[in-house]
Design a protein around this motif. Sequence first.
Motif, PDB file in Angstrom:
ATOM      1  N   THR A   1       6.207  -2.395  35.805  1.00 29.06           N
ATOM      2  CA  THR A   1       6.186  -0.939  35.700  1.00 29.06           C
ATOM      3  C   THR A   1       6.354  -0.502  34.250  1.00 29.06           C
ATOM      4  OG1 THR A   1       7.177  -0.814  37.908  1.00 29.06           O
ATOM      5  CG2 THR A   1       7.198   1.194  36.596  1.00 29.06           C
TER       6      THR A   1
ATOM      7  N   GLY B   1       8.254   8.999  43.703  1.00 35.14           N
ATOM      8  CA  GLY B   1       6.942   8.904  43.088  1.00 35.14           C
ATOM      9  C   GLY B   1       6.359  10.275  42.798  1.00 35.14           C
TER      10      GLY B   1
ATOM     11  N   SER C   1       9.791   4.983  39.820  1.00 35.70           N
ATOM     12  CA  SER C   1       8.485   4.367  40.069  1.00 35.70           C
ATOM     13  C   SER C   1       8.586   2.854  40.187  1.00 35.70           C
ATOM     14  CB  SER C   1       7.506   4.729  38.948  1.00 35.70           C
ATOM     15  OG  SER C   1       7.949   4.234  37.691  1.00 35.70           O
TER      16      SER C   1
ATOM     17  N   ILE D   1       2.531  10.960  44.709  1.00 32.98           N
ATOM     18  CA  ILE D   1       2.160  11.362  43.353  1.00 32.98           C
ATOM     19  C   ILE D   1       1.038  12.390  43.401  1.00 32.98           C
ATOM     20  CG2 ILE D   1       1.122  10.556  41.192  1.00 32.98           C
ATOM     21  CD1 ILE D   1       2.587   7.897  41.620  1.00 32.98           C
TER      22      ILE D   1
ATOM     23  N   SER E   1       9.629   6.586  30.296  1.00 32.52           N
ATOM     24  CA  SER E   1       9.422   5.813  31.523  1.00 32.52           C
ATOM     25  C   SER E   1       9.456   4.311  31.257  1.00 32.52           C
ATOM     26  CB  SER E   1       8.082   6.195  32.164  1.00 32.52           C
ATOM     27  OG  SER E   1       8.079   7.549  32.541  1.00 32.52           O
TER      28      SER E   1
ATOM     29  N   GLN F   1       3.535   5.920  48.034  1.00 35.45           N
ATOM     30  CA  GLN F   1       4.082   6.458  46.786  1.00 35.45           C
ATOM     31  C   GLN F   1       2.973   7.121  45.975  1.00 35.45           C
ATOM     32  OE1 GLN F   1       7.305   5.128  44.173  1.00 35.45           O
ATOM     33  NE2 GLN F   1       5.749   4.294  42.836  1.00 35.45           N
ATOM     34  N   GLN F   2       1.799   6.489  45.960  1.00 33.28           N
ATOM     35  CA  GLN F   2       0.674   7.091  45.244  1.00 33.28           C
ATOM     36  C   GLN F   2       0.269   8.408  45.897  1.00 33.28           C
ATOM     37  OE1 GLN F   2      -0.667   6.360  42.449  1.00 33.28           O
ATOM     38  NE2 GLN F   2      -2.385   7.782  42.481  1.00 33.28           N
TER      39      GLN F   2
ATOM     40  N   TRP G   1       0.854   0.062  42.989  1.00 35.99           N
ATOM     41  CA  TRP G   1       2.276   0.125  43.340  1.00 35.99           C
ATOM     42  C   TRP G   1       2.619  -0.875  44.438  1.00 35.99           C
ATOM     43  CZ3 TRP G   1       4.606   2.480  39.682  1.00 35.99           C
ATOM     44  CH2 TRP G   1       4.037   3.587  39.057  1.00 35.99           C
TER      45      TRP G   1
ATOM     46  N   PHE H   1       6.596  11.916  39.229  1.00 36.94           N
ATOM     47  CA  PHE H   1       5.561  11.640  38.236  1.00 36.94           C
ATOM     48  C   PHE H   1       4.386  12.588  38.400  1.00 36.94           C
ATOM     49  CE2 PHE H   1       1.931   8.570  37.064  1.00 36.94           C
ATOM     50  CZ  PHE H   1       1.853   9.084  35.780  1.00 36.94           C
TER      51      PHE H   1
END
Length: 532
Positions: free
Chosen positions: A434, A18, A134, A161, A76, A157-158, A414, A21
Amino acid sequence: MKPIGNIYAIAAVAIVGGGLFGFDISSMSAIISTQQFLCYFNQSPETYDPTKDVQQCAGPRPDVQGGIVASMAGGSFLGAIISGPLSDTFSRKTSIQVGSVIWCVGSILVCAAQNIPMLIVGRIINGISVGICSAQVPVYITEIAPPTKRGRLVGAQQWAITWGILIMYYISYGCSFIGIHDHPPSSTAFRIPWGLQMIPAIFLFFAMFLLPESPRWLAKKDRWEEAENVIALVHSKGDRTHPFVVSEMQEIKDFCQFERENADVTWLELVKPNMIWRTHIAIFTQFWSQLTGMNVIMYYVTYVFAMAGLSGNAGLIASSINYVINVCMTVPALLLIDRIGRRPVLVGGAISLSIWWYATAGILATYGHPAPPGGLHHVSAESWVISGHASKAVIAASYLIVASFAPTWGPVSWTYPPELFPLRLRAKGVSISTAACWAMNFALGYFTPPAFVNIAWKTYLVFGVFCTVMAIHSFLCFPETAGKPLEEVEEIFALNTPAWKTKGGFAQGREMEKGERITEKQLQFTLHKEDA
């Protein structure tokens, strides 16, 4: 070598996917306003400022700049689409590793870009990597995490990011001073950050060898002993007789048997009557996460702050505060998301975001005025001017937009989609949702610079309307999944339970993990067999 069994260590490695990104977002945000970038990819006449001893370049045209930014999202979209079959065939781990290799290829092309077409091709390849990672990192973590920790682990994951954004932004900011007084300004200033972004992908590729495979993917491939070993390793320190391990394996076996007896796995199943409702929820979760306007703030915040009177070094420093807020405000979500639940976070976040977008539009409309022809600093996207206390209010509102998104739609977008789909469709369903995220990201990346030129402050009003609609939609349609075993989520859709009547299962999931209360769930799989 025995794989790592600590669930937090597993998540910490996987979420680096993640972070890729995040590296892309800030490398573009910090670089697109520098003279090194603007002059190297310039499409307008150049000028020279003798007082500052620098060339002044307008850079790419607004539509071309939008295309450069949006090209990553276009790639993506493709990566997200192919990630489902890739993951189902070769495993969740392997798909993430493939994504890391593709990222390195794209980064080499971007770093060596000689012109705009080459830059766009490199960003498309980078985008394919981001699309794969992602989509499949949340699937991988969702299938290996216990119910009561699933939200914070997938939501991490966020957080990755946000860290990727922050780290790459300061690297790019530091490099922005390289060759600024050269004639022409040195391209080294943006090539170094674009080259360094390969490092986390290289780490991810090799570190994934140390992690276990998804137990649900192993079960799907009839590798039952390996699946049981993974669950025991992660959840009971290798004790295969632990009540949670026994219960989890039985649920997986029952569910796999049911799916094989009643359903053929095809893409079309996602739009069949028994599945289309959750497909619509998953897609709109990602649509709405983009329509919050957060990535507009992330990619183009330097434009916004320039219109508020901050440019050059001051604008870059002010922009970096956005990224610090993003990192810090994601932490409460990781700590509380499984206790509070998904619905309150989504609805409350949308309401909060709409308030700040409307406030910003009102301030700009009331106290601002159009910029001179050609835009501020010869950048046509900087089309509006606001000053004084009102400009400080616009900057504050931008920070509040980030502070509202970071603990709400950021991590939940997510976490939520992988929880909605049954095992046989999870990889494909998440890849579709996604892909929707990246399709909208592409549209917004391309739309925003021309929007600043053509409708100026009304751009903020558009995002306020989007946030109002998403608050209503999520309240009426998005059920609660927090704390529920993945197989139990099926009951919500099978019984057509209204979204506002669903509640989280944190307490029950906690008891199951501790082995204090184990009950054999007789799930009512009332899927429409005629459609299966």
